[in-house]
Design an enzyme around this catalytic site. Structure first.
Site, mmCIF file in Angstrom:
data_model
loop_
_atom_site.group_PDB
_atom_site.id
_atom_site.type_symbol
_atom_site.label_atom_id
_atom_site.label_comp_id
_atom_site.label_asym_id
_atom_site.label_seq_id
_atom_site.Cartn_x
_atom_site.Cartn_y
_atom_site.Cartn_z
ATOM 1 N N ASP A 72 12.563 -61.075 -8.853
ATOM 2 C CA ASP A 72 12.508 -59.690 -8.392
ATOM 3 C C ASP A 72 13.509 -58.824 -9.139
ATOM 4 O O ASP A 72 14.699 -59.164 -9.259
ATOM 5 C CB ASP A 72 12.795 -59.639 -6.888
ATOM 6 C CG ASP A 72 12.581 -58.256 -6.313
ATOM 7 O OD1 ASP A 72 13.565 -57.482 -6.278
ATOM 8 O OD2 ASP A 72 11.442 -57.935 -5.921
ATOM 9 N N THR A 132 14.615 -55.683 -8.415
ATOM 10 C CA THR A 132 15.600 -55.026 -7.563
ATOM 11 C C THR A 132 16.717 -55.991 -7.188
ATOM 12 O O THR A 132 17.906 -55.635 -7.218
ATOM 13 C CB THR A 132 14.920 -54.465 -6.302
ATOM 14 O OG1 THR A 132 14.056 -53.395 -6.692
ATOM 15 C CG2 THR A 132 15.938 -53.941 -5.311
ATOM 16 N N CYS A 169 5.247 -52.113 -13.771
ATOM 17 C CA CYS A 169 6.400 -52.140 -12.868
ATOM 18 C C CYS A 169 7.416 -51.172 -13.433
ATOM 19 O O CYS A 169 7.874 -51.350 -14.570
ATOM 20 C CB CYS A 169 6.995 -53.542 -12.775
ATOM 21 S SG CYS A 169 8.538 -53.618 -11.828
ATOM 22 N N THR A 193 10.556 -50.421 -12.220
ATOM 23 C CA THR A 193 11.917 -50.964 -12.222
ATOM 24 C C THR A 193 12.133 -51.901 -13.406
ATOM 25 O O THR A 193 13.224 -51.972 -13.967
ATOM 26 C CB THR A 193 12.203 -51.699 -10.902
ATOM 27 O OG1 THR A 193 11.899 -50.837 -9.804
ATOM 28 C CG2 THR A 193 13.667 -52.103 -10.800
ATOM 29 N N ALA A 194 11.084 -52.613 -13.829
ATOM 30 C CA ALA A 194 11.190 -53.533 -14.963
ATOM 31 C C ALA A 194 11.616 -52.820 -16.242
ATOM 32 O O ALA A 194 12.147 -53.457 -17.167
ATOM 33 C CB ALA A 194 9.858 -54.245 -15.184
ATOM 34 N N CYS A 203 7.332 -46.202 -8.135
ATOM 35 C CA CYS A 203 7.191 -47.656 -8.004
ATOM 36 C C CYS A 203 5.703 -47.929 -7.991
ATOM 37 O O CYS A 203 4.939 -47.177 -7.366
ATOM 38 C CB CYS A 203 7.859 -48.140 -6.711
ATOM 39 S SG CYS A 203 7.488 -49.857 -6.287
#
Length: 237
Positions: free
Chosen positions: A51, A53, A86, A88-89, A203
């Site tokens: 993950d 995050t 994604c 955040t990636a 997101c």
């Protein structure tokens, strides 16, 4: 450029439903008259990637090595360009791109160009994202000359993150009214009290429950923009 010259690779699994949703966007954004007009698309949906995050905020396992391996799988399978569904990636984008010798489409750079072209008058943008994306300032870094506004700390943790990660959240497979109501409540406050002229699904889980008809201002899904860029660009990357 013919379709055969570009093979789209999807570095997926972050999460799986967002990956499937992105592939549908690629299909819908491709201008076709027959099956053969579509782009060959190779998907490696790897939910074993740690993950993002947890890695950024809580010293969890790094996702980088697994993401690099997955990207290289795509290249070996014939992909000429890759994309990560994604947001955040993208904190790890440079670490991945330097180890992979096919272009990795940068979703946020593409989004910035799209907003400049299609929403040039907008100055204040609200973003519904993971806390990791918020804290690493990914949108501020890549959206130039715009004011980026996030939910306050309470909203971020108790509404947005609950909508995404909570026991009745999207990553638990719930794309129904519960997460939708949480996200709409936060978005409308950003619009009415903060003056946001545009809301971004920051997101890839957010766009699974929110769409353009839900809010009183335009809503942009960055992954739809990415699908548009990948299927219309004359360049491989």
């Amino acid at each position: 450029m013919s379709n055969e010259e570009k093979v789209i690779g999807v570095l997926g699994g972050m999460g799986p439903e967002a990956t499937a949703s992105f592939y549908m966007k690629v299909i819908k954004e491709t201008k076709v008259t027959k099956d053969q007009d579509h782009f060959r698309t190779i998907i490696d949906s790897n939910p074993k990637i740690p993950d993002r995050t947890q890695a950024i905020l809580y010293d969890g396992p790094s996702p980088v090595s697994e993401m690099i391996k997955t990207a290289n799988n795509l290249k070996l399978a014939g992909a000429t360009v890759a994309v990560m569904p994604c947001i955040t990636a993208h904190y790890f984008y440079e670490d991945i791109q330097k180890e992979v010798d096919i272009p990795l489409h940068h979703v946020l750079k593409g989004l910035n160009k799209y907003i400049d072209e299609e929403c040039s008058g907008v100055q204040k943008i609200g973003v519904l994202s993971t806390t990791a994306t918020k804290n690493t300032r990914l949108f501020e870094t890549h959206l130039h000359n715009k004011e980026v506004v996030y939910p306050n700390d309470f909203e971020q943790e108790h509404k947005v993150m609950q909508a995404i990660y909570g026991k009745n959240g999207i990553k638990q497979g719930n794309t129904g009214q519960h997460p939708k109501a949480l996200l709409m409540e936060v978005a409308e406050r950003l619009i009415k009290e903060e003056g946001c002229e545009l809301i971004i699904g920051g997101c890839t889980e957010v766009e699974l429950v929110l769409n353009a008809t839900d809010l009183s201002v335009p809503f942009i899904d960055p992954m739809r923009v990415a699908a548009r860029d990948l299927t219309r660009s004359e360049k491989i990357g």
